[in-house]
Design a protein around this motif. Structure first.
Motif, PDB file in Angstrom:
ATOM      1  N   UNK A  89      50.002  19.361  51.067  1.00  0.00           N
ATOM      2  CA  UNK A  89      50.452  19.524  52.449  1.00  0.00           C
ATOM      3  C   UNK A  89      50.209  18.216  53.191  1.00  0.00           C
ATOM      4  N   UNK A  90      51.204  17.758  53.937  1.00  0.00           N
ATOM      5  CA  UNK A  90      51.093  16.525  54.716  1.00  0.00           C
ATOM      6  C   UNK A  90      51.693  16.730  56.101  1.00  0.00           C
TER       7      UNK A  90
ATOM      8  N   UNK B 270      57.617  15.517  64.659  1.00  0.00           N
ATOM      9  CA  UNK B 270      56.547  15.746  63.685  1.00  0.00           C
ATOM     10  C   UNK B 270      56.970  16.848  62.721  1.00  0.00           C
ATOM     11  N   UNK B 271      56.676  16.642  61.430  1.00  0.00           N
ATOM     12  CA  UNK B 271      57.050  17.587  60.385  1.00  0.00           C
ATOM     13  C   UNK B 271      55.833  17.938  59.548  1.00  0.00           C
ATOM     14  N   UNK B 272      55.684  19.225  59.263  1.00  0.00           N
ATOM     15  CA  UNK B 272      54.668  19.679  58.311  1.00  0.00           C
ATOM     16  C   UNK B 272      55.364  19.819  56.966  1.00  0.00           C
ATOM     17  N   UNK B 273      54.974  18.982  56.004  1.00  0.00           N
ATOM     18  CA  UNK B 273      55.620  18.962  54.691  1.00  0.00           C
ATOM     19  C   UNK B 273      54.762  19.705  53.677  1.00  0.00           C
ATOM     20  N   UNK B 274      55.346  20.694  53.027  1.00  0.00           N
ATOM     21  CA  UNK B 274      54.710  21.391  51.910  1.00  0.00           C
ATOM     22  C   UNK B 274      55.421  20.952  50.633  1.00  0.00           C
ATOM     23  N   UNK B 275      54.655  20.459  49.665  1.00  0.00           N
ATOM     24  CA  UNK B 275      55.224  19.941  48.427  1.00  0.00           C
ATOM     25  C   UNK B 275      54.596  20.668  47.241  1.00  0.00           C
ATOM     26  N   UNK B 276      55.445  21.214  46.384  1.00  0.00           N
ATOM     27  CA  UNK B 276      54.978  21.879  45.160  1.00  0.00           C
ATOM     28  C   UNK B 276      55.650  21.228  43.964  1.00  0.00           C
TER      29      UNK B 276
ATOM     30  N   UNK C  33      45.254  12.674  41.621  1.00  0.00           N
ATOM     31  CA  UNK C  33      46.216  11.715  41.100  1.00  0.00           C
ATOM     32  C   UNK C  33      47.638  12.090  41.540  1.00  0.00           C
ATOM     33  N   UNK C  34      47.961  13.402  41.459  1.00  0.00           N
ATOM     34  CA  UNK C  34      49.285  13.833  41.898  1.00  0.00           C
ATOM     35  C   UNK C  34      49.483  13.519  43.380  1.00  0.00           C
ATOM     36  N   UNK C  35      48.464  13.775  44.185  1.00  0.00           N
ATOM     37  CA  UNK C  35      48.595  13.514  45.620  1.00  0.00           C
ATOM     38  C   UNK C  35      48.790  12.021  45.887  1.00  0.00           C
ATOM     39  N   UNK C  36      48.047  11.200  45.158  1.00  0.00           N
ATOM     40  CA  UNK C  36      48.177   9.751  45.340  1.00  0.00           C
ATOM     41  C   UNK C  36      49.600   9.306  45.023  1.00  0.00           C
ATOM     42  N   UNK C  37      50.154   9.817  43.928  1.00  0.00           N
ATOM     43  CA  UNK C  37      51.511   9.420  43.556  1.00  0.00           C
ATOM     44  C   UNK C  37      52.519   9.926  44.583  1.00  0.00           C
ATOM     45  N   UNK C  38      52.357  11.184  45.033  1.00  0.00           N
ATOM     46  CA  UNK C  38      53.274  11.750  46.030  1.00  0.00           C
ATOM     47  C   UNK C  38      53.241  10.933  47.324  1.00  0.00           C
ATOM     48  N   UNK C  39      52.066  10.506  47.741  1.00  0.00           N
ATOM     49  CA  UNK C  39      51.942   9.715  48.963  1.00  0.00           C
ATOM     50  C   UNK C  39      52.591   8.346  48.803  1.00  0.00           C
ATOM     51  N   UNK C  40      52.473   7.764  47.605  1.00  0.00           N
ATOM     52  CA  UNK C  40      53.119   6.476  47.359  1.00  0.00           C
ATOM     53  C   UNK C  40      54.635   6.578  47.514  1.00  0.00           C
ATOM     54  N   UNK C  41      55.218   7.618  46.880  1.00  0.00           N
ATOM     55  CA  UNK C  41      56.664   7.814  46.974  1.00  0.00           C
ATOM     56  C   UNK C  41      57.068   8.063  48.423  1.00  0.00           C
TER      57      UNK C  41
ATOM     58  N   UNK D 116      54.878  28.269  55.672  1.00  0.00           N
ATOM     59  CA  UNK D 116      54.047  27.373  56.485  1.00  0.00           C
ATOM     60  C   UNK D 116      52.755  26.937  55.797  1.00  0.00           C
ATOM     61  N   UNK D 117      52.371  27.607  54.692  1.00  0.00           N
ATOM     62  CA  UNK D 117      51.127  27.239  54.005  1.00  0.00           C
ATOM     63  C   UNK D 117      51.151  27.818  52.600  1.00  0.00           C
ATOM     64  N   UNK D 118      50.355  27.209  51.714  1.00  0.00           N
ATOM     65  CA  UNK D 118      50.168  27.759  50.379  1.00  0.00           C
ATOM     66  C   UNK D 118      49.045  28.800  50.416  1.00  0.00           C
TER      67      UNK D 118
END
Length: 535
Positions: free
Chosen positions: A345-346, A448-454, A472-480, A221-223
């Motif tokens: 996390x989003x 609603x979904x809590x997304x954890x991305x590593x 920068x990584x977060x910006x790219x992940x959000x774009x995708x 549920x969290x990092x």
């Protein structure tokens, strides 16, 4: 596809390195050393050679399945389909050996020592004959490729019928088929498809409340890096509100995010000496949910609900179910040699099953992600996801990507990359550098979904030390993700209105279909879940 590419597609472990130790004759340099010849029937005559493991394969024709009677049941038909694969594998190896021997003969004809004993006319004649033989051998390779493709299609379809339990019990006159041979693969596959009813998944209508059985798993549920001492992380899980914090011993805890006194959200308060304090009247709770302090009143025996909570490999896990927690947690670590570069996390306004469907599907990339990672990708004529009969993992063809669904809500993928937006090789093993991704789709609520991305890399470790790189990584992940979200949200709207989002599954939907079948089995309380290691 060349002969060597054909062999690679069949997972044959050979190397194309040249070596002077493999010369067939003294004086021949840089040639392939092949110490084997073909018999009159095209069989392989075994001799010691460095290629032994590649070509020392028994002719399977003597082991063709023999079944009595005119009709086969589905399991017998599956054995015949597997035989077809073995035969095609053996035939392809013979084709490859033929071409290698012909190339060796070309080297011998062009040997400088041989030129002293042959006229130019003789050498031209020999080369012309070899050229004709090579052309014929290459034509045979294309025939073998077609056989392999047909056999793989048939085997995949038969495995889908058996392992995904899409085949219903019917009387022999309706379901049984005549015994096929390697030469009748196409007709047999067409016959099976005509007589086997199409069975679709039905995922439509308003999202129903989650079944309690789906809660009986460990959920990340969290990092760990986000849950520092003195901090709180409020989360929703299965439409219930919880809050994470660390106790006096530094271990994480998860309690209901509602004060027992006046139902005030606890995450609006603070953490004092390892206890979470309600901002309304100061009641304080430990990680097991017990109220240990009540200012301005007599201490009562008050406790709020808490969940089993554990920390492992940089992640916080909870067990929201009513069954006793499993003894061990699954590992979500990247493979050896990878370093974690980003943890994001989003919160997303989409049901977690629809998001999992999307993550388990790569065939949409050349159409959906044309502005990000798939920019410039060609659209292949056929996309397949190849997976073991009893597995929730496999690899994409033609993309160099390995992917796995790990219950209850995790997707892991390893992607072979060369340059951004480019694909290198036909498998991850052929690629020099790799990206590893973990997606956790926690079901916060029905929509609603809590997304954890590593995200981890096995190259460029210096990127970890560049300031603000995580932005920068977060910006790219959000774009995708945004490229996907506009489509998945549209699916969700249609689904709520009654449309079936799984109306017509095709071959590249296999992993998503298996996830849905696994989830249905969990909710129905199946004694043995499908696609597990013991199936």
């Amino acid at each position: 596809m060349t002969a060597f590419a054909t062999a690679a597609a069949l997972s044959l472990p050979f190397s194309l390195c040249r070596s002077s130790k493999l010369n067939c004759k003294k004086g021949v340099r840089g040639g392939f050393g092949v110490f084997a010849v073909l018999g009159e029937e095209g069989g392989l005559l075994d001799k010691k050679s460095t290629w032994g493991q590649l070509f020392d394969v028994e002719d399977p024709r003597s082991k063709m399945p023999q079944f009595k009677g005119k009709f086969l049941d589905v399991y017998q038909a599956l054995e015949v389909a597997r035989y077809d694969i073995h035969y095609c594998d053996w035939r392809a190896r013979q084709d490859l050996l033929t071409i290698m021997i012909l190339h060796e003969k070309v080297v011998e004809v062009l040997n400088p020592l041989a030129r002293d004993f042959k006229s130019i006319g003789t050498m031209k004649k020999e080369l012309a004959e070899l050229q004709d033989e090579l052309a014929q051998a290459h034509r045979q390779v294309h025939v073998s490729e077609a056989r392999v493709s047909t056999a793989l299609d048939k085997l995949a379809y038969m495995e889908e019928l058996v392992n995904d339990r899409l085949l219903q019990d019917r009387n022999p006159a309706e379901s049984d088929q005549e015994s096929p041979s390697p030469s009748t693969s196409t007709q047999y596959l067409d016959t099976v498809k005509r007589k086997s009813p199409q069975k679709n998944l039905n995922v439509s209508g308003p999202v129903q409340p989650y079944h309690p059985r789906l809660k009986n798993f460990w959920y990340p549920v969290a990092f760990s890096s986000d849950l520092k001492d003195g901090m709180m992380i409020p989360i929703d899980c299965f439409e219930e509100q919880w809050v994470l914090f660390r106790g006096k011993d530094g271990k994480p805890g998860c309690v209901r995010n509602t004060c027992a006194h006046r139902a005030c959200p606890l995450h609006l308060g603070s953490v004092n000496e390892g206890r979470i304090q309600c901002p309304y009247h100061g009641w304080e709770y430990s990680t097991d949910g017990k109220c240990e302090k009540m200012p301005s009143t007599r201490l009562l025996d008050v406790k709020i609900k808490s969940l089993p909570c554990f920390e492992q490999e940089g992640m916080i896990w909870i067990w929201p179910g009513s069954d006793p927690p499993a003894a061990s947690l699954p590992s979500l670590q990247p493979p050896p040699g990878f370093q974690v570069h980003a943890e994001i996390v989003m919160e997303l306004p989409v049901e977690h099953g629809l998001l999992l469907d999307n993550l388990l599907d790569l065939a949409h990339a050349p159409f959906t992600h044309t502005s990000t990672f798939a920019k410039g990708w060609t659209v292949p004529s056929l996309v397949k996801f190849l997976t073991p009969a009893s597995g929730l993992q496999g690899y994409w063809d033609p993309y160099p990507i390995d992917m796995e669904f790990r219950p209850p809500c995790m997707v892991l993928s390893t992607i072979g990359i060369s340059k951004p937006g480019k694909l290198e090789g036909q498998s991850t093993k052929e690629c020099a550098t790799h990206l590893h991704q973990l997606h956790v789709c926690l079901p916060s609520s029905r929509q609603k979904t809590r997304l954890l991305y590593r995200m981890s890399l096995d190259f460029a470790p210096v990127l970890k030390h560049i300031p603000f790189m995580h932005y920068l990584w977060r910006h790219f992940a959000e774009q995708v993700l945004n490229e996907d979200l506009r489509l998945v949200l549209g699916q969700q709207e249609r689904m709520i209105s009654g449309a079936n989002v799984w109306n017509w599954p095709v071959s590249y939907d296999k992993l998503g279909v298996r996830y849905r079948l696994w989830r249905d089995a969990v909710e129905k309380g199946a004694k043995q879940l499908p696609f597990g290691k013991s199936t």
